[in-house]
Design a protein around this motif. Structure first.
Motif, PDB file in Angstrom:
ATOM      1  N   UNK A  98      51.413  41.397  31.452  1.00 57.85           N
ATOM      2  CA  UNK A  98      50.731  41.902  30.385  1.00 57.85           C
ATOM      3  C   UNK A  98      51.330  42.943  29.513  1.00 57.85           C
ATOM      4  N   UNK A  99      52.496  43.487  30.181  1.00 57.30           N
ATOM      5  CA  UNK A  99      53.158  44.511  29.858  1.00 57.30           C
ATOM      6  C   UNK A  99      52.628  45.834  29.844  1.00 57.30           C
ATOM      7  N   UNK A 100      51.740  45.998  30.897  1.00 57.92           N
ATOM      8  CA  UNK A 100      51.166  47.093  31.214  1.00 57.92           C
ATOM      9  C   UNK A 100      52.020  48.106  32.133  1.00 57.92           C
ATOM     10  N   UNK A 101      52.503  49.448  31.790  1.00 58.90           N
ATOM     11  CA  UNK A 101      53.423  50.242  32.456  1.00 58.90           C
ATOM     12  C   UNK A 101      52.632  50.718  33.807  1.00 58.90           C
ATOM     13  N   UNK A 102      53.143  50.161  35.040  1.00 61.65           N
ATOM     14  CA  UNK A 102      52.497  50.302  36.343  1.00 61.65           C
ATOM     15  C   UNK A 102      53.034  51.828  36.532  1.00 61.65           C
ATOM     16  N   UNK A 103      53.929  52.506  36.117  1.00 61.17           N
ATOM     17  CA  UNK A 103      54.344  53.769  36.409  1.00 61.17           C
ATOM     18  C   UNK A 103      53.366  55.067  36.079  1.00 61.17           C
ATOM     19  N   UNK A 104      52.219  54.491  35.277  1.00 59.53           N
ATOM     20  CA  UNK A 104      51.198  55.345  34.877  1.00 59.53           C
ATOM     21  C   UNK A 104      50.229  55.511  36.443  1.00 59.53           C
ATOM     22  N   UNK A 105      50.496  54.799  37.435  1.00 59.54           N
ATOM     23  CA  UNK A 105      49.804  54.856  38.715  1.00 59.54           C
ATOM     24  C   UNK A 105      50.614  54.979  39.611  1.00 59.54           C
ATOM     25  N   UNK A 106      51.270  56.117  39.986  1.00 57.31           N
ATOM     26  CA  UNK A 106      52.210  56.178  41.146  1.00 57.31           C
ATOM     27  C   UNK A 106      51.743  55.580  42.268  1.00 57.31           C
ATOM     28  N   UNK A 107      50.787  55.729  42.875  1.00 59.22           N
ATOM     29  CA  UNK A 107      50.367  55.444  44.265  1.00 59.22           C
ATOM     30  C   UNK A 107      50.114  53.899  44.138  1.00 59.22           C
ATOM     31  N   UNK A 108      49.584  53.350  43.147  1.00 61.19           N
ATOM     32  CA  UNK A 108      49.543  51.831  43.121  1.00 61.19           C
ATOM     33  C   UNK A 108      50.806  51.154  43.204  1.00 61.19           C
ATOM     34  N   UNK A 109      51.852  52.017  42.627  1.00 61.98           N
ATOM     35  CA  UNK A 109      53.214  51.390  42.197  1.00 61.98           C
ATOM     36  C   UNK A 109      53.820  51.401  43.843  1.00 61.98           C
TER      37      UNK A 109
END
Ligand SMILES: N[C@@H](CCC(=O)N[C@@H](CS)C(=O)NCC(=O)O)C(=O)O
Length: 212
Positions: free
Chosen positions: A177-188
């Motif tokens: 869905x083209x959400x930028x995962x970089x916003x959540x560094x721990x999740x990434x």
């Protein structure tokens, strides 16, 4: 065991990860959501809800991925997907529930179809809808991860738990869905760490027999 599932379904994906982490073999039975095979009477005899996944073990039909994963955990306790400490178990289950109860259900195909056909949403609005609920869930997960001073490479401790089993498919869906995962560094970082584990790699949507 026979797993009735769809390559791109997040709930199927989480169940495949759990099966592979437990080292269990299964027969892959594709149910194509794009052609609404899940709504056909043959599949509804397995799951009257018309939702994947369903796991058939001998004569037993199991539905609802949280129930199936808990059943796997109880039936095949090694390796465990939950820590032993009571509070730790609650924490891991809470992380998993953010995805399982609060993010995935509102972004499910049937909800998006209703938004499109009954509420006049175009694709941009559908994308915004999904991104909204993914961000709300990921903000909370990221805050909980930041708050855990004992945490290692995964959502809890140094081995994958139920929380990672739920998180990784949701990250996959967020990317779709083209959400930028970089916003959540721990999740990434957790997603990258899981990606190094064979069980997670074997479960990835792109590698499934029905992936097209
Ligand atoms: N709570 C159920 C949800 C299952 C579910 O919603 N599966 C989705 C695929 S991820 C599905 O079959 N969707 C069909 C539809 O929405 O039409 C579970 O965890 O098993």
């Amino acid at each position: 065991m026979k797993l009735y599932n769809f390559f791109r379904s997040g709930t199927s994906h989480r169940l495949r990860i759990a099966l592979h982490l437990k080292g269990l073999e299964y027969e892959y039975v594709p149910i194509d959501l794009r052609t609404e095979q899940h709504l056909a009477p043959e599949f509804k005899t397995l799951n009257p809800q018309g939702l994947v996944p369903a796991l058939v073990d001998g004569g037993r039909v199991l539905t609802q991925s949280p129930a199936i994963i808990e059943w796997l955990e109880e039936r095949y306790p090694t390796p465990p997907l939950l820590p032993t400490d009571l509070e730790a178990r609650a924490r891991v289950r809470a992380l998993a529930a953010i995805v399982g109860c609060d993010v995935h259900p509102v972004n499910n195909r049937r909800i998006l179809e209703a938004l499109r056909h009954d509420f006049g949403a175009d694709e941009a609005a559908v994308q915004r809808w999904c991104a909204t609920w993914i961000a709300a869930g990921f903000d909370a997960i990221e805050a909980l991860l930041a708050d855990d001073a004992q945490r290692g490479d995964f959502c809890f401790g140094n081995t994958p738990t139920l929380a990672d089993v739920y998180l990784v498919p949701q990250v996959e869906s967020a990317r779709r869905f083209k959400v930028d995962i970089g916003r959540w560094p721990r999740i990434l970082t957790i997603d990258e760490n899981c990606g190094r584990i064979e069980a997670f790699r074997k479960a990835m949507p792109a590698g499934q027999p029905d992936a097209t």
